[in-house]
Write a protein that holds these residues in place. Structure first.
Motif, PDB file in Angstrom:
ATOM      1  N   TYR A 229       0.853  -1.191   0.000  1.00 55.56           N
ATOM      2  CA  TYR A 229       0.000   0.000   0.000  1.00 55.56           C
ATOM      3  C   TYR A 229       0.887   1.238   0.000  1.00 55.56           C
ATOM      4  CZ  TYR A 229      -3.576  -3.361   1.160  1.00 55.56           C
ATOM      5  OH  TYR A 229      -4.421  -4.443   1.108  1.00 55.56           O
ATOM      6  N   VAL A 230       0.564   2.174  -0.871  1.00 54.13           N
ATOM      7  CA  VAL A 230       1.341   3.402  -1.004  1.00 54.13           C
ATOM      8  C   VAL A 230       0.367   4.564  -0.901  1.00 54.13           C
ATOM      9  CG1 VAL A 230       2.709   4.753  -2.627  1.00 54.13           C
ATOM     10  CG2 VAL A 230       3.067   2.296  -2.487  1.00 54.13           C
ATOM     11  N   PHE A 231       0.789   5.639  -0.233  1.00 48.48           N
ATOM     12  CA  PHE A 231      -0.103   6.797  -0.086  1.00 48.48           C
ATOM     13  C   PHE A 231       0.244   7.876  -1.108  1.00 48.48           C
ATOM     14  CE2 PHE A 231       0.395   5.373   4.515  1.00 48.48           C
ATOM     15  CZ  PHE A 231      -0.688   4.512   4.435  1.00 48.48           C
ATOM     16  N   GLN A 232      -0.798   8.446  -1.719  1.00 49.79           N
ATOM     17  CA  GLN A 232      -0.584   9.612  -2.578  1.00 49.79           C
ATOM     18  C   GLN A 232      -0.865  10.843  -1.732  1.00 49.79           C
ATOM     19  OE1 GLN A 232      -3.009  10.066  -6.148  1.00 49.79           O
ATOM     20  NE2 GLN A 232      -1.675  11.670  -6.936  1.00 49.79           N
ATOM     21  N   ASP A 233       0.210  11.459  -1.258  1.00 52.47           N
ATOM     22  CA  ASP A 233       0.077  12.672  -0.455  1.00 52.47           C
ATOM     23  C   ASP A 233       0.481  13.870  -1.294  1.00 52.47           C
ATOM     24  OD1 ASP A 233      -0.729  11.400   1.926  1.00 52.47           O
ATOM     25  OD2 ASP A 233       1.355  10.853   2.361  1.00 52.47           O
ATOM     26  N   MET A 234      -0.120  14.989  -0.997  1.00 53.21           N
ATOM     27  CA  MET A 234       0.146  16.198  -1.770  1.00 53.21           C
ATOM     28  C   MET A 234       1.623  16.603  -1.720  1.00 53.21           C
ATOM     29  SD  MET A 234      -2.375  17.944  -3.310  1.00 53.21           S
ATOM     30  CE  MET A 234      -3.728  18.719  -2.478  1.00 53.21           C
ATOM     31  N   ASP A 235       2.294  16.312  -0.592  1.00 47.81           N
ATOM     32  CA  ASP A 235       3.697  16.752  -0.488  1.00 47.81           C
ATOM     33  C   ASP A 235       4.706  15.647  -0.805  1.00 47.81           C
ATOM     34  OD1 ASP A 235       3.149  15.289   1.755  1.00 47.81           O
ATOM     35  OD2 ASP A 235       3.650  16.863   3.200  1.00 47.81           O
ATOM     36  N   SER A 236       4.230  14.519  -1.380  1.00 49.40           N
ATOM     37  CA  SER A 236       5.158  13.448  -1.762  1.00 49.40           C
ATOM     38  C   SER A 236       5.912  13.828  -3.039  1.00 49.40           C
ATOM     39  CB  SER A 236       4.405  12.144  -2.034  1.00 49.40           C
ATOM     40  OG  SER A 236       3.746  11.701  -0.876  1.00 49.40           O
ATOM     41  N   PHE A 237       7.234  13.651  -3.001  1.00 49.33           N
ATOM     42  CA  PHE A 237       8.087  13.828  -4.185  1.00 49.33           C
ATOM     43  C   PHE A 237       8.021  15.244  -4.789  1.00 49.33           C
ATOM     44  CE2 PHE A 237       7.395   9.301  -3.779  1.00 49.33           C
ATOM     45  CZ  PHE A 237       8.659   8.761  -4.024  1.00 49.33           C
ATOM     46  N   ILE A 238       7.741  16.257  -3.951  1.00 47.96           N
ATOM     47  CA  ILE A 238       7.677  17.612  -4.529  1.00 47.96           C
ATOM     48  C   ILE A 238       8.992  18.375  -4.369  1.00 47.96           C
ATOM     49  CG2 ILE A 238       5.164  17.811  -4.302  1.00 47.96           C
ATOM     50  CD1 ILE A 238       5.565  19.665  -1.932  1.00 47.96           C
ATOM     51  N   GLY A 239       9.991  17.734  -3.738  1.00 46.58           N
ATOM     52  CA  GLY A 239      11.318  18.359  -3.663  1.00 46.58           C
ATOM     53  C   GLY A 239      11.282  19.702  -2.962  1.00 46.58           C
ATOM     54  N   LYS A 240      11.847  20.707  -3.616  1.00 43.90           N
ATOM     55  CA  LYS A 240      11.997  22.043  -2.998  1.00 43.90           C
ATOM     56  C   LYS A 240      10.696  22.854  -3.066  1.00 43.90           C
ATOM     57  CE  LYS A 240      13.374  24.248  -7.323  1.00 43.90           C
ATOM     58  NZ  LYS A 240      14.365  24.947  -8.114  1.00 43.90           N
ATOM     59  N   TYR A 241       9.692  22.337  -3.762  1.00 49.02           N
ATOM     60  CA  TYR A 241       8.459  23.107  -3.988  1.00 49.02           C
ATOM     61  C   TYR A 241       7.517  22.992  -2.796  1.00 49.02           C
ATOM     62  CZ  TYR A 241      10.279  23.206  -8.708  1.00 49.02           C
ATOM     63  OH  TYR A 241      11.098  23.396  -9.789  1.00 49.02           O
ATOM     64  N   GLU A 242       6.611  23.940  -2.702  1.00 46.12           N
ATOM     65  CA  GLU A 242       5.610  23.899  -1.635  1.00 46.12           C
ATOM     66  C   GLU A 242       4.218  23.743  -2.244  1.00 46.12           C
ATOM     67  OE1 GLU A 242       5.814  27.199   1.081  1.00 46.12           O
ATOM     68  OE2 GLU A 242       7.919  26.776   1.581  1.00 46.12           O
ATOM     69  N   VAL A 243       3.339  23.091  -1.486  1.00 53.39           N
ATOM     70  CA  VAL A 243       1.957  22.925  -1.957  1.00 53.39           C
ATOM     71  C   VAL A 243       1.241  24.271  -1.793  1.00 53.39           C
ATOM     72  CG1 VAL A 243      -0.221  21.699  -1.644  1.00 53.39           C
ATOM     73  CG2 VAL A 243       1.949  20.513  -1.214  1.00 53.39           C
ATOM     74  N   PRO A 244       0.692  24.835  -2.878  1.00 55.40           N
ATOM     75  CA  PRO A 244      -0.017  26.114  -2.740  1.00 55.40           C
ATOM     76  C   PRO A 244      -1.206  25.981  -1.787  1.00 55.40           C
ATOM     77  CG  PRO A 244       0.316  25.548  -5.054  1.00 55.40           C
ATOM     78  CD  PRO A 244       0.675  24.327  -4.253  1.00 55.40           C
ATOM     79  N   ALA A 245      -1.471  27.055  -1.047  1.00 54.21           N
ATOM     80  CA  ALA A 245      -2.536  27.028  -0.032  1.00 54.21           C
ATOM     81  C   ALA A 245      -3.907  26.709  -0.632  1.00 54.21           C
ATOM     82  CB  ALA A 245      -2.586  28.365   0.696  1.00 54.21           C
ATOM     83  N   ASP A 246      -4.140  27.106  -1.902  1.00 51.87           N
ATOM     84  CA  ASP A 246      -5.471  26.893  -2.481  1.00 51.87           C
ATOM     85  C   ASP A 246      -5.584  25.560  -3.235  1.00 51.87           C
ATOM     86  OD1 ASP A 246      -3.772  27.551  -4.541  1.00 51.87           O
ATOM     87  OD2 ASP A 246      -5.132  28.965  -5.527  1.00 51.87           O
ATOM     88  N   ARG A 247      -4.577  24.707  -3.087  1.00 49.35           N
ATOM     89  CA  ARG A 247      -4.595  23.425  -3.813  1.00 49.35           C
ATOM     90  C   ARG A 247      -5.327  22.372  -2.997  1.00 49.35           C
ATOM     91  NH1 ARG A 247      -2.925  21.533  -9.071  1.00 49.35           N
ATOM     92  NH2 ARG A 247      -3.567  19.380  -8.940  1.00 49.35           N
ATOM     93  N   THR A 248      -6.435  21.836  -3.518  1.00 54.99           N
ATOM     94  CA  THR A 248      -7.146  20.764  -2.805  1.00 54.99           C
ATOM     95  C   THR A 248      -7.123  19.479  -3.629  1.00 54.99           C
ATOM     96  OG1 THR A 248      -9.196  21.549  -3.796  1.00 54.99           O
ATOM     97  CG2 THR A 248      -8.736  22.296  -1.568  1.00 54.99           C
ATOM     98  N   LYS A 249      -6.981  19.617  -4.953  1.00 62.06           N
ATOM     99  CA  LYS A 249      -7.005  18.482  -5.878  1.00 62.06           C
ATOM    100  C   LYS A 249      -5.669  17.748  -5.832  1.00 62.06           C
ATOM    101  CE  LYS A 249      -8.703  18.198 -10.663  1.00 62.06           C
ATOM    102  NZ  LYS A 249     -10.015  17.667 -10.445  1.00 62.06           N
ATOM    103  N   PRO A 250      -5.661  16.394  -5.837  1.00 59.21           N
ATOM    104  CA  PRO A 250      -4.383  15.678  -5.927  1.00 59.21           C
ATOM    105  C   PRO A 250      -3.654  16.078  -7.217  1.00 59.21           C
ATOM    106  CG  PRO A 250      -6.169  14.157  -5.415  1.00 59.21           C
ATOM    107  CD  PRO A 250      -6.800  15.477  -5.751  1.00 59.21           C
ATOM    108  N   TRP A 251      -2.359  15.791  -7.284  1.00 60.39           N
ATOM    109  CA  TRP A 251      -1.552  16.249  -8.426  1.00 60.39           C
ATOM    110  C   TRP A 251      -1.819  15.471  -9.721  1.00 60.39           C
ATOM    111  CZ3 TRP A 251       0.353  20.818  -7.848  1.00 60.39           C
ATOM    112  CH2 TRP A 251       0.889  21.254  -6.629  1.00 60.39           C
TER     113      TRP A 251
END
Length: 300
Positions: A76-98
């Protein structure tokens, strides 16, 4: 080495409201995923990896572990918004998975062998799994990936328009382009797609289309990581932008990294694009069981 099947299921809870209601279509309460796993095991896949959200891990395992224990290896693997994003940050208005290509990237540490990717809620048919398993065991390499090509006429809904990746195939059977057509439907017995301006274009029922059944060598993970960073650089501020599998396949071809073989299947695809599709799916599965293609109870 036996190939692995990666099942994209991170979006399931949002579609079903709760996993307790995962729709049962088979005569003994089977879900569409059950049929895919059954077909995969028969075709020679050795491991099933589920991409899910951590929030429904417990519920999900309660549904699938009792059936699969002792039959096939699972992970089982989780798809999290901050997985594998490196130096980038998740924008505050982002709710949809990548998106689906990011889902694959999330499985990077769980898969070291050739693998296939499918959607959780699509029925692909036994023939497609056999063809994909053969490809993964014999032909998959760092420069040869694959996609199952369904006949468009076998993927249409009677209840509204559908979105399909229309495949252009060269003389050697490899993908030369894949075009996402977002509004395909049957118009007086003829299959058409509509452009944004409303103009209609006819498509043959035999046109090969992708239903998101892909075959990859593990080299796809490094490529996906590079492309995902490019995507984040260019599109992260758009809350609706998604990083899809065809983007990776397209760049793989365009950048001269390799070819994507189209594996033609005559299998009937079905899925629940509209809730009105559900009775038809149930009837189709009952018919396959009656014909002896599947047992009355998959996991008995």
């Amino acid at each position: 080495m036996q190939p692995t099947l990666l099942i994209l299921a991170a979006g399931m809870a949002s579609r079903y409201g709760s996993l307790k209601q995962i729709q049962q279509f088979g005569p003994s309460g089977e879900t569409i995923i059950d049929y895919s796993i059954y077909d995969a095991i028969r075709a020679g896949f050795g491991k099933i990896v589920f991409i899910i959200r951590e929030s429904f891990e417990k519920e999900f395992k309660e549904i699938f572990e009792p059936k699969l224990k002792g039959r096939v290896a699972t992970d089982y693997v989780f798809q999290d918004m901050d997985s594998f994003i490196g130096k980038y940050e998740v924008p505050a208005d982002r709710t949809k998975p990548w998106g689906t290509a990011h889902a694959i990237l999330c499985a990077k540490n769980a898969i070291n062998e050739p693998f296939a990717v499918i959607n959780a809620d699509d029925f692909y048919g036994a023939d497609a799994f056999v063809k994909m398993a053969d490809f993964l065991k014999g032909e998959a390499k760092a420069d040869i990936y694959s996609v199952v090509g369904y006949e468009l006429g076998k993927t249409i809904s009677e209840h509204g328009s559908v979105s399909r990746g229309v495949c252009a195939v060269d003389g050697a059977g490899f993908l030369s382009a894949i075009n996402e057509r977002t509004k395909i439907y049957s118009d007086n017995g003829v299959i058409v797609y509509e452009d944004a301006d409303g103009s209609k274009h006819e498509l043959s029922a035999e046109t090969p289309v992708s239903m998101n059944f892909w075959g990859f060598d593990p080299s796809v993970f490094d490529l996906s990581q590079d492309l995902f960073y490019e995507f984040l650089e260019n599109s992260r501020s758009n809350p609706k932008a998604e990083f899809f599998i065809p983007i990776v396949a397209d760049e793989f071809i365009k950048r001269g990294k390799g070819k994507v073989k189209v594996l033609p299947t005559s299998a009937q695809w079905f899925g629940v694009t509209y809730k009105e599709d559900a009775p038809g799916v149930q009837a189709s599965l009952n018919e396959l069981v009656a014909k002896g293609a599947y047992p009355n109870n998959l996991w008995k």
